[in-house]
Design a protein around this motif. Sequence first.
Motif, PDB file in Angstrom:
ATOM      1  N   VAL A   6       0.856  -1.189   0.000  1.00 18.99           N
ATOM      2  CA  VAL A   6       0.000   0.000   0.000  1.00 18.99           C
ATOM      3  C   VAL A   6       0.892   1.238   0.000  1.00 18.99           C
ATOM      4  CG1 VAL A   6      -1.866   1.222   1.175  1.00 18.99           C
ATOM      5  CG2 VAL A   6      -1.748  -1.285   1.303  1.00 18.99           C
ATOM      6  N   LEU A   7       0.603   2.143  -0.921  1.00 14.97           N
ATOM      7  CA  LEU A   7       1.367   3.386  -1.039  1.00 14.97           C
ATOM      8  C   LEU A   7       0.456   4.555  -0.698  1.00 14.97           C
ATOM      9  CD1 LEU A   7       3.098   2.620  -4.457  1.00 14.97           C
ATOM     10  CD2 LEU A   7       3.920   2.083  -2.151  1.00 14.97           C
ATOM     11  N   LEU A   8       0.891   5.358   0.248  1.00 15.98           N
ATOM     12  CA  LEU A   8       0.141   6.542   0.640  1.00 15.98           C
ATOM     13  C   LEU A   8       0.706   7.744  -0.102  1.00 15.98           C
ATOM     14  CD1 LEU A   8       0.057   5.960   4.509  1.00 15.98           C
ATOM     15  CD2 LEU A   8      -1.499   5.074   2.765  1.00 15.98           C
ATOM     16  N   ARG A   9      -0.156   8.661  -0.466  1.00 19.42           N
ATOM     17  CA  ARG A   9       0.287   9.849  -1.192  1.00 19.42           C
ATOM     18  C   ARG A   9       0.391  11.046  -0.249  1.00 19.42           C
ATOM     19  NH1 ARG A   9       0.362  14.443  -3.352  1.00 19.42           N
ATOM     20  NH2 ARG A   9       0.340  14.959  -5.558  1.00 19.42           N
ATOM     21  N   GLY A  10       1.571  11.638  -0.201  1.00 22.34           N
ATOM     22  CA  GLY A  10       1.749  12.944   0.430  1.00 22.34           C
ATOM     23  C   GLY A  10       1.757  12.988   1.943  1.00 22.34           C
ATOM     24  N   ILE A  11       2.221  11.941   2.614  1.00 23.85           N
ATOM     25  CA  ILE A  11       2.365  12.066   4.062  1.00 23.85           C
ATOM     26  C   ILE A  11       3.839  12.280   4.403  1.00 23.85           C
ATOM     27  CG2 ILE A  11       0.341  10.635   4.530  1.00 23.85           C
ATOM     28  CD1 ILE A  11       2.433   8.570   5.670  1.00 23.85           C
ATOM     29  N   LYS A  17       0.884  16.616   6.880  1.00 27.73           N
ATOM     30  CA  LYS A  17       0.240  15.322   7.126  1.00 27.73           C
ATOM     31  C   LYS A  17       1.210  14.348   7.798  1.00 27.73           C
ATOM     32  CE  LYS A  17      -3.003  15.909   3.342  1.00 27.73           C
ATOM     33  NZ  LYS A  17      -3.512  15.407   2.084  1.00 27.73           N
ATOM     34  N   LYS A  18       1.708  14.743   8.955  1.00 23.99           N
ATOM     35  CA  LYS A  18       2.699  13.929   9.654  1.00 23.99           C
ATOM     36  C   LYS A  18       2.032  12.770  10.399  1.00 23.99           C
ATOM     37  CE  LYS A  18       6.391  16.018  11.139  1.00 23.99           C
ATOM     38  NZ  LYS A  18       7.333  16.876  11.861  1.00 23.99           N
ATOM     39  N   ILE A  19       2.543  11.596  10.155  1.00 19.71           N
ATOM     40  CA  ILE A  19       2.083  10.384  10.826  1.00 19.71           C
ATOM     41  C   ILE A  19       3.311   9.564  11.202  1.00 19.71           C
ATOM     42  CG2 ILE A  19       0.749   8.250  10.649  1.00 19.71           C
ATOM     43  CD1 ILE A  19      -0.947   9.563   8.472  1.00 19.71           C
ATOM     44  N   LYS A  20       3.417   9.210  12.461  1.00 20.51           N
ATOM     45  CA  LYS A  20       4.492   8.305  12.870  1.00 20.51           C
ATOM     46  C   LYS A  20       4.138   6.906  12.405  1.00 20.51           C
ATOM     47  CE  LYS A  20       5.905  10.916  16.895  1.00 20.51           C
ATOM     48  NZ  LYS A  20       5.950  10.976  18.355  1.00 20.51           N
ATOM     49  N   MET A  21       5.106   6.228  11.834  1.00 15.25           N
ATOM     50  CA  MET A  21       4.841   4.899  11.274  1.00 15.25           C
ATOM     51  C   MET A  21       4.416   3.905  12.354  1.00 15.25           C
ATOM     52  SD  MET A  21       5.040   5.167   7.990  1.00 15.25           S
ATOM     53  CE  MET A  21       4.270   6.774   8.266  1.00 15.25           C
ATOM     54  N   ALA A  22       4.946   4.032  13.562  1.00 15.22           N
ATOM     55  CA  ALA A  22       4.526   3.138  14.655  1.00 15.22           C
ATOM     56  C   ALA A  22       3.040   3.341  14.951  1.00 15.22           C
ATOM     57  CB  ALA A  22       5.369   3.385  15.893  1.00 15.22           C
ATOM     58  N   ILE A  40      10.446   3.214   5.422  1.00 11.12           N
ATOM     59  CA  ILE A  40      10.750   4.643   5.508  1.00 11.12           C
ATOM     60  C   ILE A  40       9.504   5.442   5.890  1.00 11.12           C
ATOM     61  CG2 ILE A  40      12.861   4.532   4.148  1.00 11.12           C
ATOM     62  CD1 ILE A  40      11.451   5.625   1.748  1.00 11.12           C
ATOM     63  N   GLN A  41       9.632   6.736   5.993  1.00 10.28           N
ATOM     64  CA  GLN A  41       8.568   7.566   6.558  1.00 10.28           C
ATOM     65  C   GLN A  41       7.572   8.098   5.525  1.00 10.28           C
ATOM     66  OE1 GLN A  41       8.075   8.321   9.927  1.00 10.28           O
ATOM     67  NE2 GLN A  41       9.588   6.704  10.188  1.00 10.28           N
TER      68      GLN A  41
END
Length: 177
Positions: A6-11, A17-22, A40-41
Amino acid sequence: MKTYIVLLRGINVGGQKKIKMADLRQSLEQRNFFNVQTYIQSGNIICQSAENDPGTVGVQIQETIKEDFGFDVPSLAFTEDMFKQILDANPFNSAEEKNLYFVLLRTVPEKELVEQCNLLQFENEEFEITDSCVYLNCYAGYGKAKLSNNLMERKLKVEATARNLRTMKKLLEMVKS
Protein backbone atom coordinates in the motif's frame (compact mmCIF):
# COMPACT_ATOMS: atom_id res chain seq x y z
CA MET A 1 -5.22 -13.90 3.82
CA LYS A 2 -3.74 -11.74 1.04
CA THR A 3 -0.62 -9.62 1.23
CA TYR A 4 -0.77 -6.06 -0.06
CA ILE A 5 1.68 -3.29 -0.84
CA VAL A 6 0.00 0.00 0.00
CA LEU A 7 1.37 3.39 -1.04
CA LEU A 8 0.14 6.54 0.64
CA ARG A 9 0.29 9.85 -1.19
CA GLY A 10 1.75 12.94 0.43
CA ILE A 11 2.37 12.07 4.06
CA ASN A 12 5.40 13.27 6.02
CA VAL A 13 6.47 15.48 3.11
CA GLY A 14 7.53 19.03 3.92
CA GLY A 15 6.03 18.85 7.40
CA GLN A 16 2.56 18.13 6.03
CA LYS A 17 0.24 15.32 7.13
CA LYS A 18 2.70 13.93 9.65
CA ILE A 19 2.08 10.38 10.83
CA LYS A 20 4.49 8.30 12.87
CA MET A 21 4.84 4.90 11.27
CA ALA A 22 4.53 3.14 14.65
CA ASP A 23 1.17 4.89 15.19
CA LEU A 24 0.06 3.97 11.66
CA ARG A 25 0.97 0.31 12.16
CA GLN A 26 -0.96 0.21 15.44
CA SER A 27 -3.98 1.92 13.88
CA LEU A 28 -4.09 -0.56 10.98
CA GLU A 29 -3.64 -3.57 13.25
CA GLN A 30 -6.67 -2.41 15.25
CA ARG A 31 -8.67 -2.43 11.99
CA ASN A 32 -8.12 -6.05 10.97
CA PHE A 33 -4.88 -5.63 9.05
CA PHE A 34 -2.19 -8.12 10.00
CA ASN A 35 1.61 -8.33 9.91
CA VAL A 36 1.77 -4.60 9.17
CA GLN A 37 5.23 -3.36 8.19
CA THR A 38 6.27 0.09 7.03
CA TYR A 39 9.26 1.18 5.01
CA ILE A 40 10.75 4.64 5.51
CA GLN A 41 8.57 7.57 6.56
CA SER A 42 6.89 8.34 3.23
CA GLY A 43 3.93 5.98 3.45
CA ASN A 44 4.95 2.54 2.24
CA ILE A 45 3.06 -0.30 3.89
CA ILE A 46 3.13 -4.07 3.61
CA CYS A 47 0.15 -5.74 5.28
CA GLN A 48 -2.20 -8.67 5.13
CA SER A 49 -5.97 -8.58 4.96
CA ALA A 50 -8.84 -11.02 4.53
CA GLU A 51 -10.17 -8.62 1.86
CA ASN A 52 -9.68 -9.89 -1.70
CA ASP A 53 -9.97 -6.59 -3.59
CA PRO A 54 -6.98 -4.20 -3.63
CA GLY A 55 -9.26 -1.21 -4.32
CA THR A 56 -11.27 -1.95 -1.20
CA VAL A 57 -8.08 -2.30 0.86
CA GLY A 58 -6.93 1.12 -0.36
CA VAL A 59 -10.26 2.70 0.59
CA GLN A 60 -10.24 1.00 4.02
CA ILE A 61 -6.76 2.32 4.78
CA GLN A 62 -7.66 5.79 3.50
CA GLU A 63 -10.74 5.82 5.77
CA THR A 64 -8.70 4.56 8.73
CA ILE A 65 -6.16 7.37 8.32
CA LYS A 66 -8.92 9.97 8.01
CA GLU A 67 -10.68 8.70 11.15
CA ASP A 68 -7.56 8.19 13.28
CA PHE A 69 -5.28 11.01 12.07
CA GLY A 70 -7.64 13.53 10.46
CA PHE A 71 -6.00 13.50 7.01
CA ASP A 72 -7.49 12.53 3.69
CA VAL A 73 -4.62 10.56 2.17
CA PRO A 74 -5.03 8.73 -1.14
CA SER A 75 -4.02 5.10 -0.54
CA LEU A 76 -3.18 2.81 -3.44
CA ALA A 77 -3.11 -0.94 -2.73
CA PHE A 78 -1.50 -3.61 -4.91
CA THR A 79 -1.11 -7.35 -4.69
CA GLU A 80 2.41 -8.73 -5.06
CA ASP A 81 1.62 -9.85 -8.62
CA MET A 82 0.24 -6.44 -9.62
CA PHE A 83 3.28 -4.68 -8.17
CA LYS A 84 5.72 -7.08 -9.83
CA GLN A 85 3.99 -6.62 -13.19
CA ILE A 86 4.36 -2.85 -12.91
CA LEU A 87 8.03 -3.19 -12.02
CA ASP A 88 8.70 -5.74 -14.78
CA ALA A 89 6.98 -3.58 -17.42
CA ASN A 90 9.42 -0.71 -16.88
CA PRO A 91 10.36 0.41 -20.42
CA PHE A 92 13.55 2.11 -19.24
CA ASN A 93 15.44 -0.90 -17.87
CA SER A 94 18.74 0.24 -19.38
CA ALA A 95 18.54 3.68 -17.71
CA GLU A 96 20.42 4.59 -14.55
CA GLU A 97 18.55 3.39 -11.47
CA LYS A 98 18.74 6.79 -9.78
CA ASN A 99 16.80 8.38 -12.67
CA LEU A 100 13.85 5.96 -12.70
CA TYR A 101 10.54 6.83 -11.08
CA PHE A 102 7.12 5.25 -11.09
CA VAL A 103 3.97 7.36 -10.80
CA LEU A 104 1.45 4.73 -9.74
CA LEU A 105 -2.14 5.48 -10.74
CA ARG A 106 -5.18 4.77 -8.60
CA THR A 107 -7.47 4.39 -11.60
CA VAL A 108 -7.06 3.93 -15.34
CA PRO A 109 -6.82 7.34 -17.03
CA GLU A 110 -9.10 8.23 -19.92
CA LYS A 111 -7.59 7.41 -23.31
CA GLU A 112 -8.07 10.97 -24.58
CA LEU A 113 -6.16 12.41 -21.59
CA VAL A 114 -3.33 9.92 -22.13
CA GLU A 115 -3.13 10.95 -25.79
CA GLN A 116 -2.93 14.63 -24.80
CA CYS A 117 -0.28 13.85 -22.18
CA ASN A 118 1.79 11.92 -24.70
CA LEU A 119 2.27 15.18 -26.61
CA LEU A 120 4.24 16.68 -23.71
CA GLN A 121 7.99 16.95 -24.09
CA PHE A 122 10.55 18.12 -21.56
CA GLU A 123 14.30 18.33 -21.89
CA ASN A 124 16.16 15.50 -20.11
CA GLU A 125 12.94 13.58 -19.42
CA GLU A 126 11.06 10.75 -21.04
CA PHE A 127 7.96 8.90 -19.97
CA GLU A 128 5.54 6.16 -20.87
CA ILE A 129 1.95 5.96 -19.66
CA THR A 130 0.17 2.66 -19.02
CA ASP A 131 -3.15 1.90 -17.31
CA SER A 132 -1.53 1.63 -13.88
CA CYS A 133 1.71 3.62 -14.03
CA VAL A 134 3.57 6.50 -15.61
CA TYR A 135 7.19 5.43 -16.00
CA LEU A 136 9.61 8.34 -15.75
CA ASN A 137 13.26 8.52 -16.78
CA CYS A 138 14.57 11.81 -15.41
CA TYR A 139 18.14 12.28 -16.67
CA ALA A 140 18.72 15.31 -14.44
CA GLY A 141 16.98 13.75 -11.42
CA TYR A 142 13.39 13.81 -10.19
CA GLY A 143 13.94 16.94 -8.08
CA LYS A 144 14.48 18.99 -11.24
CA ALA A 145 11.91 17.17 -13.37
CA LYS A 146 8.90 18.89 -14.89
CA LEU A 147 7.19 15.49 -15.16
CA SER A 148 6.17 15.32 -11.52
CA ASN A 149 3.47 13.38 -9.71
CA ASN A 150 1.41 16.58 -9.42
CA LEU A 151 1.62 17.25 -13.16
CA MET A 152 0.58 13.68 -14.01
CA GLU A 153 -2.37 13.86 -11.60
CA ARG A 154 -3.50 17.15 -13.11
CA LYS A 155 -3.11 16.08 -16.75
CA LEU A 156 -4.54 12.56 -16.34
CA LYS A 157 -7.17 13.53 -13.73
CA VAL A 158 -6.36 10.56 -11.48
CA GLU A 159 -4.90 10.22 -8.00
CA ALA A 160 -1.32 9.00 -8.06
CA THR A 161 1.82 8.65 -5.98
CA ALA A 162 5.44 8.43 -7.08
CA ARG A 163 8.22 6.12 -5.93
CA ASN A 164 11.78 5.62 -7.09
CA LEU A 165 13.06 2.31 -8.41
CA ARG A 166 14.97 1.52 -5.22
CA THR A 167 11.81 1.82 -3.11
CA MET A 168 9.80 -0.26 -5.58
CA LYS A 169 12.37 -3.06 -5.44
CA LYS A 170 12.62 -2.90 -1.64
CA LEU A 171 8.84 -3.18 -1.18
CA LEU A 172 8.69 -6.22 -3.44
CA GLU A 173 11.60 -7.74 -1.54
CA MET A 174 9.80 -7.15 1.77
CA VAL A 175 6.71 -8.99 0.50
CA LYS A 176 8.79 -12.00 -0.49
CA SER A 177 10.55 -12.28 2.88
